[in-house]
Design a protein around this motif. Structure first.
Motif, PDB file in Angstrom:
ATOM      1  N   PHE A  40       0.829  -1.211   0.000  1.00 37.72           N
ATOM      2  CA  PHE A  40       0.000   0.000   0.000  1.00 37.72           C
ATOM      3  C   PHE A  40       0.861   1.257   0.000  1.00 37.72           C
ATOM      4  O   PHE A  40       0.628   2.178  -0.789  1.00 37.72           O
ATOM      5  CB  PHE A  40      -0.912  -0.004   1.225  1.00 37.72           C
ATOM      6  N   LEU A  41       1.866   1.302   0.879  1.00 41.51           N
ATOM      7  CA  LEU A  41       2.698   2.502   0.997  1.00 41.51           C
ATOM      8  C   LEU A  41       3.456   2.785  -0.299  1.00 41.51           C
ATOM      9  O   LEU A  41       3.494   3.927  -0.767  1.00 41.51           O
ATOM     10  CB  LEU A  41       3.678   2.352   2.162  1.00 41.51           C
ATOM     11  N   LEU A  42       4.049   1.765  -0.883  1.00 35.69           N
ATOM     12  CA  LEU A  42       4.806   1.978  -2.114  1.00 35.69           C
ATOM     13  C   LEU A  42       3.888   2.351  -3.274  1.00 35.69           C
ATOM     14  O   LEU A  42       4.277   3.124  -4.155  1.00 35.69           O
ATOM     15  CB  LEU A  42       5.612   0.719  -2.454  1.00 35.69           C
ATOM     16  N   SER A  43       2.662   1.816  -3.279  1.00 32.31           N
ATOM     17  CA  SER A  43       1.729   2.143  -4.362  1.00 32.31           C
ATOM     18  C   SER A  43       1.233   3.583  -4.278  1.00 32.31           C
ATOM     19  O   SER A  43       0.728   4.127  -5.260  1.00 32.31           O
ATOM     20  CB  SER A  43       0.527   1.186  -4.332  1.00 32.31           C
ATOM     21  N   THR A  45       6.142   7.818  -7.984  1.00 33.88           N
ATOM     22  CA  THR A  45       6.973   6.853  -8.718  1.00 33.88           C
ATOM     23  C   THR A  45       7.825   6.086  -7.714  1.00 33.88           C
ATOM     24  O   THR A  45       8.268   6.643  -6.715  1.00 33.88           O
ATOM     25  CB  THR A  45       7.921   7.552  -9.724  1.00 33.88           C
ATOM     26  N   VAL A  46       8.012   4.799  -7.995  1.00 35.59           N
ATOM     27  CA  VAL A  46       8.869   3.972  -7.146  1.00 35.59           C
ATOM     28  C   VAL A  46      10.162   3.727  -7.913  1.00 35.59           C
ATOM     29  O   VAL A  46      10.145   3.297  -9.068  1.00 35.59           O
ATOM     30  CB  VAL A  46       8.187   2.629  -6.810  1.00 35.59           C
ATOM     31  N   GLU A  47      11.259   4.033  -7.248  1.00 41.29           N
ATOM     32  CA  GLU A  47      12.572   3.851  -7.863  1.00 41.29           C
ATOM     33  C   GLU A  47      13.345   2.769  -7.116  1.00 41.29           C
ATOM     34  O   GLU A  47      13.242   2.668  -5.892  1.00 41.29           O
ATOM     35  CB  GLU A  47      13.355   5.168  -7.845  1.00 41.29           C
ATOM     36  N   PRO A  48      14.123   1.984  -7.840  1.00 42.44           N
ATOM     37  CA  PRO A  48      14.222   1.869  -9.289  1.00 42.44           C
ATOM     38  C   PRO A  48      12.948   1.264  -9.896  1.00 42.44           C
ATOM     39  O   PRO A  48      12.261   0.487  -9.225  1.00 42.44           O
ATOM     40  CB  PRO A  48      15.432   0.948  -9.495  1.00 42.44           C
ATOM     41  N   ALA A  49      12.654   1.565 -11.129  1.00 46.70           N
ATOM     42  CA  ALA A  49      11.410   1.132 -11.763  1.00 46.70           C
ATOM     43  C   ALA A  49      11.310  -0.385 -11.846  1.00 46.70           C
ATOM     44  O   ALA A  49      10.236  -0.956 -11.640  1.00 46.70           O
ATOM     45  CB  ALA A  49      11.299   1.755 -13.158  1.00 46.70           C
ATOM     46  N   GLU A  50      12.432  -1.044 -12.117  1.00 48.52           N
ATOM     47  CA  GLU A  50      12.398  -2.510 -12.244  1.00 48.52           C
ATOM     48  C   GLU A  50      12.095  -3.179 -10.907  1.00 48.52           C
ATOM     49  O   GLU A  50      11.511  -4.274 -10.861  1.00 48.52           O
ATOM     50  CB  GLU A  50      13.707  -3.045 -12.812  1.00 48.52           C
ATOM     51  N   VAL A  51      12.466  -2.504  -9.817  1.00 51.17           N
ATOM     52  CA  VAL A  51      12.155  -3.049  -8.485  1.00 51.17           C
ATOM     53  C   VAL A  51      10.657  -3.036  -8.254  1.00 51.17           C
ATOM     54  O   VAL A  51      10.070  -4.002  -7.758  1.00 51.17           O
ATOM     55  CB  VAL A  51      12.884  -2.233  -7.397  1.00 51.17           C
ATOM     56  N   TRP A  52       9.997  -1.933  -8.626  1.00 51.17           N
ATOM     57  CA  TRP A  52       8.549  -1.837  -8.467  1.00 51.17           C
ATOM     58  C   TRP A  52       7.839  -2.870  -9.344  1.00 51.17           C
ATOM     59  O   TRP A  52       6.843  -3.466  -8.931  1.00 51.17           O
ATOM     60  CB  TRP A  52       8.077  -0.441  -8.803  1.00 51.17           C
ATOM     61  N   GLU A  53       8.362  -3.118 -10.531  1.00 43.29           N
ATOM     62  CA  GLU A  53       7.772  -4.139 -11.395  1.00 43.29           C
ATOM     63  C   GLU A  53       7.859  -5.517 -10.736  1.00 43.29           C
ATOM     64  O   GLU A  53       6.899  -6.304 -10.778  1.00 43.29           O
ATOM     65  CB  GLU A  53       8.491  -4.156 -12.750  1.00 43.29           C
ATOM     66  N   SER A  54       8.983  -5.804 -10.104  1.00 48.37           N
ATOM     67  CA  SER A  54       9.149  -7.089  -9.414  1.00 48.37           C
ATOM     68  C   SER A  54       8.207  -7.208  -8.231  1.00 48.37           C
ATOM     69  O   SER A  54       7.641  -8.282  -7.963  1.00 48.37           O
ATOM     70  CB  SER A  54      10.595  -7.258  -8.947  1.00 48.37           C
ATOM     71  N   ILE A  55       8.009  -6.096  -7.508  1.00 53.63           N
ATOM     72  CA  ILE A  55       7.082  -6.096  -6.370  1.00 53.63           C
ATOM     73  C   ILE A  55       5.662  -6.360  -6.845  1.00 53.63           C
ATOM     74  O   ILE A  55       4.926  -7.153  -6.245  1.00 53.63           O
ATOM     75  CB  ILE A  55       7.163  -4.748  -5.626  1.00 53.63           C
ATOM     76  N   GLN A  56       5.287  -5.722  -7.923  1.00 51.15           N
ATOM     77  CA  GLN A  56       3.942  -5.899  -8.468  1.00 51.15           C
ATOM     78  C   GLN A  56       3.707  -7.336  -8.912  1.00 51.15           C
ATOM     79  O   GLN A  56       2.622  -7.895  -8.709  1.00 51.15           O
ATOM     80  CB  GLN A  56       3.719  -4.956  -9.654  1.00 51.15           C
ATOM     81  N   LEU A  57       4.729  -7.954  -9.525  1.00 48.75           N
ATOM     82  CA  LEU A  57       4.597  -9.336  -9.987  1.00 48.75           C
ATOM     83  C   LEU A  57       4.530 -10.328  -8.819  1.00 48.75           C
ATOM     84  O   LEU A  57       3.898 -11.378  -8.925  1.00 48.75           O
ATOM     85  CB  LEU A  57       5.772  -9.689 -10.902  1.00 48.75           C
ATOM     86  N   ASN A  96      12.805  -7.040  -2.816  1.00 47.02           N
ATOM     87  CA  ASN A  96      12.618  -5.862  -3.663  1.00 47.02           C
ATOM     88  C   ASN A  96      12.028  -4.698  -2.878  1.00 47.02           C
ATOM     89  O   ASN A  96      12.354  -3.537  -3.147  1.00 47.02           O
ATOM     90  CB  ASN A  96      11.719  -6.208  -4.848  1.00 47.02           C
ATOM     91  N   THR A  97      11.179  -5.002  -1.910  1.00 47.40           N
ATOM     92  CA  THR A  97      10.640  -3.947  -1.054  1.00 47.40           C
ATOM     93  C   THR A  97      11.760  -3.286  -0.256  1.00 47.40           C
ATOM     94  O   THR A  97      11.782  -2.059  -0.080  1.00 47.40           O
ATOM     95  CB  THR A  97       9.583  -4.514  -0.094  1.00 47.40           C
ATOM     96  N   ALA A  98      12.701  -4.086   0.219  1.00 50.37           N
ATOM     97  CA  ALA A  98      13.848  -3.530   0.952  1.00 50.37           C
ATOM     98  C   ALA A  98      14.640  -2.573   0.073  1.00 50.37           C
ATOM     99  O   ALA A  98      15.062  -1.500   0.525  1.00 50.37           O
ATOM    100  CB  ALA A  98      14.737  -4.663   1.450  1.00 50.37           C
TER     101      ALA A  98
END
Length: 225
Positions: free
Chosen positions: A49-52, A56-68, A84-86
């Motif tokens: 919830f917090l990251l969403s 923008t969440v940086e790095p972008a690829e980290v946010w993609e991994s979190i979403q997956l 990835n959250t760390a």
């Protein structure tokens, strides 16, 4: 503070539970004591919830991994989510804002260290949202005045427009103050009139107890005669 920050940001487990894929988080209830015990589901839901909420969440690829990886349906997804959250939290807080290993805190989802980390992250999210809103507001005002943000030499017409706006707002403020003073004076006069009316009524109305006592005295005198 953890609960307060999350509520201010709009955290609501029911919003997640509307989607069937999040039904594994039905046991999560926001409370100050929710991390007194091992609570991996609560950790995952709150961190996602917090990251969403971030622009923008940086790095972008980290946010993609979190979403997956979310929702975390097995141990591998949970591990991917936490790692990835760390990384996302480290980037959000900066290199000097955390004194403990974020990854180690996320691996043990309970206790004061986790609560402190959630407070840090939620506070950083709120700061990011405020900065983004302020930036949008400044840009909008600059566009209205046809001035580019951070412009060192604004157009003279923009300065004139800004001065007129300031004068208008000052005039409105002064008018509001005057109207407030007039209203306060009227209320004071009304209060005085009500007080005078009350005193007049009290003076004109006989005391029932005194009238009854006089009547009783008169009857006693008549009986004695």
């Amino acid at each position: 503070m953890m609960v307060t920050n999350l509520l201010l940001l709009g955290f609501d487990t029911q919003l997640y539970l509307q989607d069937k894929k999040f039904h594994g988080y039905r046991s999560v209830h926001l409370a100050p004591t929710m991390f007194d015990v091992h609570n991996p589901r609560g950790l995952e839901l709150i961190m996602h919830f917090l990251l969403s909420k971030l622009p923008t969440v940086e790095p972008a690829e980290v946010w993609e991994s979190i979403q997956l990886a979310f929702p975390c349906l097995d141990a591998n997804l949970s591990k991917t989510f936490r790692n990835n959250t760390a990384e996302a939290i480290k980037h959000l807080l900066g290199p000097n804002k955390h004194s403990v290993s974020i990854k180690s805190v996320l691996l043990e989802p309970k206790g004061e260290r986790l609560i402190h980390l959630i407070v840090q992250v939620s506070s950083a999210v709120m700061s990011s949202l405020l900065e983004e809103r302020e930036s949008r507001t400044n840009t909008r005002h600059a566009n209205m005045l046809h001035v580019k943000p951070n412009c060192q030499h604004p157009h003279p017409s923009a300065i004139v427009a800004l001065k007129l706006l300031i004068q208008h707002e000052r005039s409105r403020f002064q008018q509001t103050c005057t109207e407030t003073l007039v209203l306060q004076k009227e209320q004071h006069k009304m209060g005085n009139r009500l007080a005078d009316t009350y005193r007049t009524l009290c003076a004109a109305t006989p005391n029932p107890v005194s009238s009854q006592s006089l009547n009783s005295s008169s009857s006693s005198l008549n009986d004695s005669h």
